[in-house]
Design a protein around this motif. Sequence first.
Motif, mmCIF file in Angstrom:
data_model
loop_
_atom_site.group_PDB
_atom_site.id
_atom_site.type_symbol
_atom_site.label_atom_id
_atom_site.label_comp_id
_atom_site.label_asym_id
_atom_site.label_seq_id
_atom_site.Cartn_x
_atom_site.Cartn_y
_atom_site.Cartn_z
ATOM 1 N N ASN A 186 0.771 -1.145 -0.195
ATOM 2 C CA ASN A 186 0.086 0.007 -0.204
ATOM 3 C C ASN A 186 0.802 1.401 -0.155
ATOM 4 O OD1 ASN A 186 -2.220 -1.636 -0.186
ATOM 5 N ND2 ASN A 186 -3.062 -1.047 1.971
ATOM 6 N N ALA A 187 1.885 1.015 0.710
ATOM 7 C CA ALA A 187 2.762 2.461 0.632
ATOM 8 C C ALA A 187 3.566 2.594 -0.756
ATOM 9 C CB ALA A 187 4.155 2.052 1.616
ATOM 10 N N MET A 188 3.581 1.579 -1.446
ATOM 11 C CA MET A 188 4.161 1.760 -2.952
ATOM 12 C C MET A 188 2.889 2.282 -3.700
ATOM 13 S SD MET A 188 6.005 -1.747 -3.669
ATOM 14 C CE MET A 188 6.998 -2.661 -2.212
ATOM 15 N N ASP A 189 1.649 1.961 -3.376
ATOM 16 C CA ASP A 189 0.550 2.403 -4.108
ATOM 17 C C ASP A 189 0.679 4.079 -3.952
ATOM 18 O OD1 ASP A 189 -0.035 -0.030 -5.023
ATOM 19 O OD2 ASP A 189 -1.639 -0.305 -3.640
ATOM 20 N N ASP A 190 0.817 4.161 -2.710
ATOM 21 C CA ASP A 190 0.555 5.705 -2.104
ATOM 22 C C ASP A 190 1.680 6.557 -2.871
ATOM 23 O OD1 ASP A 190 -1.610 5.256 -0.574
ATOM 24 O OD2 ASP A 190 -0.422 5.011 1.237
ATOM 25 N N ALA A 191 2.940 5.881 -2.981
ATOM 26 C CA ALA A 191 4.114 6.613 -3.573
ATOM 27 C C ALA A 191 3.851 6.755 -5.008
ATOM 28 C CB ALA A 191 5.417 5.864 -3.352
ATOM 29 N N ILE A 192 3.383 5.957 -5.606
ATOM 30 C CA ILE A 192 2.952 6.124 -7.181
ATOM 31 C C ILE A 192 1.928 7.117 -7.562
ATOM 32 C CG2 ILE A 192 2.277 4.871 -9.200
ATOM 33 C CD1 ILE A 192 3.186 2.390 -8.073
ATOM 34 N N ARG A 193 0.804 7.066 -6.698
ATOM 35 C CA ARG A 193 -0.248 8.164 -6.636
ATOM 36 C C ARG A 193 0.220 9.654 -6.479
ATOM 37 N NH1 ARG A 193 -2.987 6.386 -3.030
ATOM 38 N NH2 ARG A 193 -4.564 4.924 -4.037
ATOM 39 N N ASP A 194 1.091 9.639 -5.499
ATOM 40 C CA ASP A 194 1.628 10.896 -5.133
ATOM 41 C C ASP A 194 2.500 11.668 -6.393
ATOM 42 O OD1 ASP A 194 0.580 10.927 -2.736
ATOM 43 O OD2 ASP A 194 2.130 10.391 -1.545
ATOM 44 N N TYR A 195 3.377 10.593 -6.812
ATOM 45 C CA TYR A 195 4.114 11.101 -7.946
ATOM 46 C C TYR A 195 3.404 11.345 -8.997
ATOM 47 C CZ TYR A 195 7.111 10.685 -12.190
ATOM 48 O OH TYR A 195 7.724 10.964 -13.232
ATOM 49 N N LEU A 196 2.337 10.715 -9.565
ATOM 50 C CA LEU A 196 1.643 10.933 -10.798
ATOM 51 C C LEU A 196 0.789 12.381 -10.552
ATOM 52 C CD1 LEU A 196 0.154 7.420 -11.686
ATOM 53 C CD2 LEU A 196 2.106 8.893 -12.777
ATOM 54 N N ARG A 197 0.496 12.467 -9.271
ATOM 55 C CA ARG A 197 -0.351 13.782 -8.832
ATOM 56 C C ARG A 197 0.536 14.815 -8.964
ATOM 57 N NH1 ARG A 197 -4.961 14.202 -5.341
ATOM 58 N NH2 ARG A 197 -5.158 16.222 -4.654
ATOM 59 N N LEU A 198 1.715 14.704 -8.416
ATOM 60 C CA LEU A 198 2.846 15.981 -8.752
ATOM 61 C C LEU A 198 3.198 16.101 -10.046
ATOM 62 C CD1 LEU A 198 4.612 15.349 -5.510
ATOM 63 C CD2 LEU A 198 3.119 17.461 -5.857
ATOM 64 N N ARG A 211 -2.979 -1.569 -10.651
ATOM 65 C CA ARG A 211 -2.665 -1.979 -12.109
ATOM 66 C C ARG A 211 -1.622 -1.526 -12.590
ATOM 67 N NH1 ARG A 211 -5.582 0.155 -17.568
ATOM 68 N NH2 ARG A 211 -4.531 -1.228 -18.947
ATOM 69 N N VAL A 212 -1.197 -0.103 -12.351
ATOM 70 C CA VAL A 212 0.283 0.405 -12.714
ATOM 71 C C VAL A 212 1.065 -0.304 -11.750
ATOM 72 C CG1 VAL A 212 1.635 2.631 -12.718
ATOM 73 C CG2 VAL A 212 -0.826 2.728 -13.373
ATOM 74 N N LYS A 213 1.089 -0.479 -10.547
ATOM 75 C CA LYS A 213 2.092 -1.389 -9.839
ATOM 76 C C LYS A 213 2.461 -2.622 -10.397
ATOM 77 C CE LYS A 213 1.076 -2.952 -5.906
ATOM 78 N NZ LYS A 213 0.769 -2.877 -4.364
ATOM 79 N N CYS A 214 1.414 -3.414 -10.625
ATOM 80 C CA CYS A 214 1.320 -4.719 -11.066
ATOM 81 C C CYS A 214 2.091 -4.880 -12.272
ATOM 82 C CB CYS A 214 0.077 -5.420 -11.061
ATOM 83 S SG CYS A 214 -0.453 -5.769 -9.311
ATOM 84 N N GLU A 215 1.671 -3.954 -13.273
ATOM 85 C CA GLU A 215 2.174 -4.088 -14.519
ATOM 86 C C GLU A 215 3.659 -3.405 -14.867
ATOM 87 O OE1 GLU A 215 -0.439 -3.311 -17.898
ATOM 88 O OE2 GLU A 215 -2.105 -4.045 -16.622
ATOM 89 N N LEU A 232 2.244 2.344 -20.184
ATOM 90 C CA LEU A 232 0.873 1.858 -20.030
ATOM 91 C C LEU A 232 -0.039 3.363 -20.071
ATOM 92 C CD1 LEU A 232 -1.169 -0.161 -18.965
ATOM 93 C CD2 LEU A 232 -0.661 0.498 -16.579
ATOM 94 N N GLU A 233 -1.022 3.292 -20.932
ATOM 95 C CA GLU A 233 -1.844 4.436 -20.686
ATOM 96 C C GLU A 233 -3.212 4.254 -19.819
ATOM 97 O OE1 GLU A 233 -3.411 6.780 -24.510
ATOM 98 O OE2 GLU A 233 -5.266 5.530 -23.869
ATOM 99 N N ILE A 234 -3.240 5.260 -18.959
ATOM 100 C CA ILE A 234 -4.164 5.367 -17.970
ATOM 101 C C ILE A 234 -5.014 6.591 -18.052
ATOM 102 C CG2 ILE A 234 -3.006 3.672 -16.279
ATOM 103 C CD1 ILE A 234 -1.807 6.019 -14.861
#
Length: 359
Positions: A186-198, A211-215, A232-234
Amino acid sequence: MNILSGFFSEDLAIDLGTVNTIVYTPTEGVVLNEPSVLAINKYSREVLSVGAQALKLLGREPNDTEVRRPIRRGTIDDFEISQQFLRTLISRVQHHDHPKRSHLVIGVPGSSTPLERRSVKDAARDAKAGRVDLIDEGLAAGLGAGLDFDYEQARMVVDIGGGTTNIAILASGGVISSMSLHAAGNAMDDAIRDYLRLRYAVHFGERTIERVKCELGSACTDNFDARFDKQLEIVGKQLANGAALPIVVNAREVRSAIEPVLAEILAAVRRVIEDASPEVTADIHYSGLILTGGGALLHGMAGRLQSDLNLQVTVPEDPLTTVALGAGRLLSDPERLQRASLRLDVPAWEQSEKLVVNW
C-alpha cells in the motif's frame, strides 16, 4: 458424537490481510481467497457483498452504498466493519447463514501492540468464534514456506504484504526476533499516486494505481532491463478542472516512485540482521532468507534483496498463501500452537494507548 459435531465447525486458519484475506482448513486446504473489502448499505448497515464482488464497486459505489476496507496497515481500522467482514467470511466457508462456534488461528504483524492484538481477537469473538489464537505472521509465513519445526538453525523470513512488511528470524519452530513496518504494497501505491499527482496534476483511483504497480512496478536496479521499456496508458481526473485526461506512464517512472519504499524495507532487514547475535548472523549467512507475500511477486524483488544484502533469497511456489498455510500447520499441532500463540496478559500501562500523568 455425530450430534455434537453439528454444533461445531472444523478449525480455521486465517490470514487477515490488508489487501486479501485467505482462509485455510486442515481438511480442505485453502477454501477462500478474497479481497479484504466489504460493501454495506449506508442506512441499514446491512452487508451487501464481500470480497471480489465488493471490490467491483470500489470507486463506483451507488449512493446508498459504502465500500470499506476493514483492515488498514495490518490492524483493525473499524471494529464493527471488521466484525461484519469476519462473520460473513466464516459463514461462507461454513456454508451456513449463522456461523457456528469455531477455533480460529489468525496471523498478526510481529510489532503489533497489545491493543491491536486484542482488537483482532475481540472482533473474531464477536464474529462467533469460540476460541481465537493469534500468531506472529513471520512465523506463520516461515512454516507455510516449508520450514521444519525441529530445524535448529536460524532462518530469516521477509513477508511483504499489502499493509505491512514483517521481518522475522525463526529457529526450532519459534521466533527469535520479529518486527513489522508500514513500508509495503500500500505504501508503494501511495508513492505512485503521489508521484503522478505531482508530475501530471492528475488524480487516479485505487484500482488504477494497483494496475500500474502490477504491470510496471520493478525493484530491479539494472537500467538495461527490458521491463523498463514498458509503457501504460491510464486515464485520470485533472486537478484543475475535473476533466478526464489520459497519460502514458513508463516503468522507469514507477521504479523511481517506489524506490524510497524499497529502500526502507532493505534498511529494516539490515537492522534486524545487525541486532542479531553472532550465531544467528552466521546461520542467516549460510541459509539466506525466505521472501513471501505479495511483494515477492514484484518484478526483481528477490534479485534486489539478494544483491543488496549478499544473501541467498528463496521464494516459495505460492508466496501469497504462506501465512494461512503456516497457521494451518499449527492448527494440526496443538502443543506447538500453544507455544506460538501470542499472549495478551501485559501490564496495565502497556494496554493503554498513552500513559497520562498528572503532576
